[in-house]
Design a protein around this motif. Structure first.
Motif, PDB file in Angstrom:
ATOM      1  N   MET A   1       0.779   0.638  48.099  1.00 43.43           N
ATOM      2  CA  MET A   1       0.683   2.048  47.699  1.00 43.43           C
ATOM      3  C   MET A   1       1.276   2.917  48.805  1.00 43.43           C
ATOM      4  SD  MET A   1      -2.712   4.269  46.675  1.00 43.43           S
ATOM      5  CE  MET A   1      -3.158   3.159  45.363  1.00 43.43           C
ATOM      6  N   SER A   2       2.154   3.843  48.424  1.00 45.74           N
ATOM      7  CA  SER A   2       2.825   4.698  49.398  1.00 45.74           C
ATOM      8  C   SER A   2       1.837   5.712  49.976  1.00 45.74           C
ATOM      9  CB  SER A   2       3.986   5.438  48.746  1.00 45.74           C
ATOM     10  OG  SER A   2       3.491   6.372  47.797  1.00 45.74           O
ATOM     11  N   PRO A   3       2.147   6.261  51.164  1.00 48.36           N
ATOM     12  CA  PRO A   3       1.282   7.289  51.751  1.00 48.36           C
ATOM     13  C   PRO A   3       1.074   8.466  50.804  1.00 48.36           C
ATOM     14  CG  PRO A   3       2.855   6.497  53.365  1.00 48.36           C
ATOM     15  CD  PRO A   3       3.258   5.894  52.071  1.00 48.36           C
ATOM     16  N   GLU A   4       2.102   8.852  50.075  1.00 45.03           N
ATOM     17  CA  GLU A   4       1.981   9.966  49.139  1.00 45.03           C
ATOM     18  C   GLU A   4       0.983   9.648  48.030  1.00 45.03           C
ATOM     19  OE1 GLU A   4       4.717  12.495  45.955  1.00 45.03           O
ATOM     20  OE2 GLU A   4       5.688  11.335  47.546  1.00 45.03           O
ATOM     21  N   GLN A   5       1.077   8.424  47.489  1.00 42.97           N
ATOM     22  CA  GLN A   5       0.155   8.022  46.430  1.00 42.97           C
ATOM     23  C   GLN A   5      -1.286   7.959  46.940  1.00 42.97           C
ATOM     24  OE1 GLN A   5       2.161   4.331  45.401  1.00 42.97           O
ATOM     25  NE2 GLN A   5       2.919   5.194  43.467  1.00 42.97           N
ATOM     26  N   THR A   6      -1.446   7.496  48.186  1.00 42.01           N
ATOM     27  CA  THR A   6      -2.788   7.418  48.779  1.00 42.01           C
ATOM     28  C   THR A   6      -3.410   8.809  48.914  1.00 42.01           C
ATOM     29  OG1 THR A   6      -2.180   5.428  50.015  1.00 42.01           O
ATOM     30  CG2 THR A   6      -4.095   6.673  50.806  1.00 42.01           C
ATOM     31  N   ILE A   7      -2.634   9.770  49.363  1.00 42.34           N
ATOM     32  CA  ILE A   7      -3.130  11.134  49.525  1.00 42.34           C
ATOM     33  C   ILE A   7      -3.511  11.735  48.177  1.00 42.34           C
ATOM     34  CG2 ILE A   7      -2.450  13.488  50.152  1.00 42.34           C
ATOM     35  CD1 ILE A   7      -0.849  12.263  52.477  1.00 42.34           C
ATOM     36  N   LEU A   8      -2.664  11.503  47.161  1.00 43.48           N
ATOM     37  CA  LEU A   8      -2.970  12.018  45.822  1.00 43.48           C
ATOM     38  C   LEU A   8      -4.234  11.367  45.257  1.00 43.48           C
ATOM     39  CD1 LEU A   8       0.598  12.220  44.232  1.00 43.48           C
ATOM     40  CD2 LEU A   8      -0.908  14.141  44.781  1.00 43.48           C
ATOM     41  N   LYS A   9      -4.382  10.051  45.496  1.00 45.66           N
ATOM     42  CA  LYS A   9      -5.560   9.341  45.006  1.00 45.66           C
ATOM     43  C   LYS A   9      -6.826   9.881  45.670  1.00 45.66           C
ATOM     44  CE  LYS A   9      -7.565   4.718  44.597  1.00 45.66           C
ATOM     45  NZ  LYS A   9      -7.388   3.274  44.895  1.00 45.66           N
ATOM     46  N   ASN A  10      -6.775  10.074  46.982  1.00 43.58           N
ATOM     47  CA  ASN A  10      -7.929  10.600  47.716  1.00 43.58           C
ATOM     48  C   ASN A  10      -8.242  12.043  47.294  1.00 43.58           C
ATOM     49  OD1 ASN A  10      -8.284   8.224  49.138  1.00 43.58           O
ATOM     50  ND2 ASN A  10      -7.004   8.889  50.857  1.00 43.58           N
TER      51      ASN A  10
END
Length: 322
Positions: A1-10
């Motif tokens: 999972m990309s950093p961008e996806q992680t931030i959106l998920k959180n």
């Protein structure tokens, strides 16, 4: 999972946490805050706005959302502890009520047995009279005390001036086997065929009294169970006494407990939505801040890009000069 996806998920997790908290607190300002927070996230999920720095969304949550979640979560835990305490008290009260109802169904009944007292004391007094007139009849000293033995502590009235219940010093008695009956009273009872009615009982300073009325008259008399005396209650003194039917102190307690449980249930529900004034003010300020576009401008700010571009241009300009 990309950093961008992680931030959106959180980010979604934080919003979901706020939604759960809003269901507990049921505050309009909190719902508005959630809506605005979702709008901010939508900018970073939208493909129509390119070039947004996803780290600014994370920074927004750290500065605003996380602090709000921690605050509300602590308040929720405090309230849940208070609500749990309220429902523990409700359960304890319900256990007492159930126990009392069970005893009433399976045990003795005061309102029934007080009616038997009329006949028991009537026969008792008639027997005393007959023995005083040389007609020997058996006297049951035990049964007439059953009502007070079983019910005095729970039912008999505990508030009254004891002086109003005691006999007057000039009363003249007939005496028989440790029983004293006022002479005037015995005459009235005999002329009325010993028809009497139990009115109520008193237990004052650990002394027990029972109040009776001679049927079809306005005359009352007292049985002092400590001294075993029966004597007429003067009308003027009778006015100073509460002569209403006895009620169970336990029944009164049960009624109070039921009322208390209703109060506790209402309190538990109100506890969810009640917030300290400073927290309400904070939520209003938070909402106003989001409404003012101030935070949104910070999140989608171009100042950083302008500064970088300006620095690059200055650098190029300086190189040319050299």
């Amino acid at each position: 999972m990309s950093p961008e996806q992680t931030i959106l998920k959180n980010s979604k997790k934080r919003i979901q946490k706020l939604k759960l908290l809003s269901k507990f607190f049921q505050k309009e300002d909190l719902i508005n805050i959630i809506i605005k927070t979702e709008v901010i996230q939508s900018y970073f999920e939208s493909k129509s706005i390119a070039g947004l720095d996803i780290n600014k969304l994370e920074l927004f949550h750290i500065q605003y959302t996380d602090s709000l979640i921690v605050l509300l979560d602590k308040i929720k835990k405090q309230k849940e502890a208070g609500i749990l305490t309220a429902y523990k008290e409700i359960d304890a009260n319900e256990d007492y009520i159930a126990s009392f109802i069970s005893q009433e169904k399976n045990g003795r009944d005061f309102n029934t047995e007080r009616k038997y007292q009329n006949a028991l004391v009537s026969d008792f007094l008639r027997s005393i009279y007959e023995n005083l007139t040389d007609i020997r009849t058996p006297i049951d000293y035990k049964k007439v005390r059953n009502l007070s033995n079983f019910y005095a502590q729970d039912y008999y009235r505990k508030e009254a001036k004891i002086d109003c219940l005691l006999s007057l010093p000039d009363v003249r008695y007939y005496e028989y086997d440790n029983v004293d009956i006022e002479r005037k009273l015995l005459g009235k009872l005999n002329s009325n065929n010993f028809k009497i009615r139990f009115i109520c009982g008193y237990i004052i300073s650990n002394q027990i009294f029972e109040l009776f009325r001679i049927v079809d008259t306005n005359e009352d008399f007292i049985w002092n169970l400590q001294t075993n005396e029966f004597y007429i209650l003067a009308e003027d003194i009778a006015l100073l006494l509460d002569r209403s039917p006895n009620t169970s102190s336990k029944r009164s307690i049960v009624s109070d407990l039921r009322n208390r449980n209703e109060e506790l249930k209402t309190k538990a529900e109100d506890m969810k939505t009640e917030l300290p004034e400073e927290v309400i003010t904070l939520l209003e300020k938070y909402k106003e801040t989001l409404d003012s576009q101030e935070v949104l401008n910070q999140v989608i700010s171009i100042d950083e890009e302008l500064n970088i571009l300006n620095s690059m241009l200055n650098l190029n300009l300086n190189n040319k000069i050299q």
